[in-house]
Design a protein around this motif. Structure first.
Motif, mmCIF file in Angstrom:
data_model
loop_
_atom_site.group_PDB
_atom_site.id
_atom_site.type_symbol
_atom_site.label_atom_id
_atom_site.label_comp_id
_atom_site.label_asym_id
_atom_site.label_seq_id
_atom_site.Cartn_x
_atom_site.Cartn_y
_atom_site.Cartn_z
ATOM 1 N N VAL A 80 36.158 34.231 39.889
ATOM 2 C CA VAL A 80 34.726 34.247 39.611
ATOM 3 C C VAL A 80 34.204 35.669 39.785
ATOM 4 C CG1 VAL A 80 32.479 33.337 40.307
ATOM 5 C CG2 VAL A 80 34.499 31.855 40.352
ATOM 6 N N VAL A 81 33.589 36.209 38.740
ATOM 7 C CA VAL A 81 33.016 37.553 38.792
ATOM 8 C C VAL A 81 31.846 37.544 39.774
ATOM 9 C CG1 VAL A 81 31.883 39.372 37.464
ATOM 10 C CG2 VAL A 81 33.683 38.003 36.417
ATOM 11 N N GLY A 82 31.807 38.524 40.669
ATOM 12 C CA GLY A 82 30.712 38.637 41.626
ATOM 13 C C GLY A 82 30.851 37.753 42.849
ATOM 14 N N ALA A 83 31.986 37.095 43.020
ATOM 15 C CA ALA A 83 32.203 36.241 44.195
ATOM 16 C C ALA A 83 32.255 37.104 45.454
ATOM 17 C CB ALA A 83 33.490 35.447 44.042
ATOM 18 N N LYS A 84 32.018 36.470 46.605
ATOM 19 C CA LYS A 84 32.072 37.184 47.875
ATOM 20 C C LYS A 84 33.426 37.864 48.046
ATOM 21 C CE LYS A 84 31.342 33.972 50.838
ATOM 22 N NZ LYS A 84 31.044 33.160 52.006
ATOM 23 N N LYS A 85 33.393 39.035 48.718
ATOM 24 C CA LYS A 85 34.632 39.788 48.937
ATOM 25 C C LYS A 85 35.614 38.989 49.794
ATOM 26 C CE LYS A 85 36.509 43.968 50.870
ATOM 27 N NZ LYS A 85 36.535 45.366 50.658
ATOM 28 N N PHE A 86 35.144 38.424 50.887
ATOM 29 C CA PHE A 86 36.020 37.676 51.785
ATOM 30 C C PHE A 86 35.842 36.189 51.521
ATOM 31 C CE2 PHE A 86 35.271 41.697 54.114
ATOM 32 C CZ PHE A 86 36.587 42.127 54.154
ATOM 33 N N ALA A 87 36.614 35.694 50.554
ATOM 34 C CA ALA A 87 36.522 34.290 50.158
ATOM 35 C C ALA A 87 37.850 33.883 49.521
ATOM 36 C CB ALA A 87 35.380 34.104 49.154
ATOM 37 N N ALA A 88 38.039 32.567 49.415
ATOM 38 C CA ALA A 88 39.227 32.052 48.742
ATOM 39 C C ALA A 88 39.217 32.520 47.291
ATOM 40 C CB ALA A 88 39.237 30.526 48.811
ATOM 41 N N ARG A 89 40.422 32.703 46.712
ATOM 42 C CA ARG A 89 40.486 33.169 45.326
ATOM 43 C C ARG A 89 41.765 32.708 44.661
ATOM 44 N NH1 ARG A 89 39.319 38.917 46.896
ATOM 45 N NH2 ARG A 89 38.007 37.630 48.148
ATOM 46 N N THR A 90 41.641 32.506 43.353
ATOM 47 C CA THR A 90 42.813 32.142 42.565
ATOM 48 C C THR A 90 43.750 33.335 42.452
ATOM 49 O OG1 THR A 90 41.654 32.709 40.518
ATOM 50 C CG2 THR A 90 41.660 30.381 41.185
ATOM 51 N N LEU A 91 43.176 34.515 42.251
ATOM 52 C CA LEU A 91 44.003 35.688 42.023
ATOM 53 C C LEU A 91 43.227 36.948 42.385
ATOM 54 C CD1 LEU A 91 46.780 36.542 40.958
ATOM 55 C CD2 LEU A 91 45.776 36.635 38.664
ATOM 56 N N ASP A 92 43.895 37.821 43.099
ATOM 57 C CA ASP A 92 43.328 39.120 43.446
ATOM 58 C C ASP A 92 44.366 40.175 43.095
ATOM 59 O OD1 ASP A 92 41.506 40.947 44.511
ATOM 60 O OD2 ASP A 92 42.368 40.815 46.511
#
Length: 163
Positions: A80-92
């Protein structure tokens, strides 16, 4: 041709997204070399564990185009564009090193987290143990050996790339 090092991480369906990222990176970059896959606790927030790795690749793209490619791959896989920096993510996907370039623009290189995140430093030390960090001028192996391992929990895992 520039040599780049890429950090990959995921804690949402991480096996799926690490595999997908490697496939996509192979489409855009040459001569990929993969570190082992590591599992680590979430850093900066409470969440499920991450799977992380570092990839070495070759490219003729400039830094800006490399970063744009990473952002597109992330978005193609549900980031998700603009999501919190420290959060769950599919891919970084993060560009850690681009040859030995040291710069602040268009992004900071080498990426600062190389020195303080175990999930980046250990795989880098695995891939390029004798290469020196262009700012602190210490080898990645030496940096890893001197890293306070009590700061972050990290362990290599068996990862099945075939499934």
């Amino acid at each position: 041709m520039a040599t780049i090092y890429i950090s990959l991480g995921s804690n949402i369906d991480p096996v799926r997204y690490l595999k997908a990222a490697v496939v996509d990176l192979n489409l855009h970059f040459d001569s990929l070399v993969l570190s082992r896959v590591y599992e680590s606790e979430a850093v900066g927030f409470k969440g499920t564990n991450f799977l992380n790795m570092v990839i070495r690749a070759e490219t003729e793209l400039p830094i800006e185009a490399v970063v744009a490619t990473f952002k597109q791959i992330e978005q193609d896989h549900g980031r998700v564009v603009g999501a919190k920096k420290f959060a769950a993510r599919t891919l970084d996907l993060d560009l850690l090193l681009y040859d030995d370039i040291v710069c602040d623009k268009p992004i900071e290189l080498p990426r600062a987290e190389v020195l303080y995140n175990a999930f980046v430093l250990w795989p880098l030390a695995e891939l390029i143990p004798h290469q020196c960090h262009p700012v602190v001028e210490q080898s990645y192996q030496s940096l890893w050996e001197n890293y306070d391992k009590s700061l972050q929990k990290l362990w290599p895992i068996d990862f099945d790339w075939s499934a």
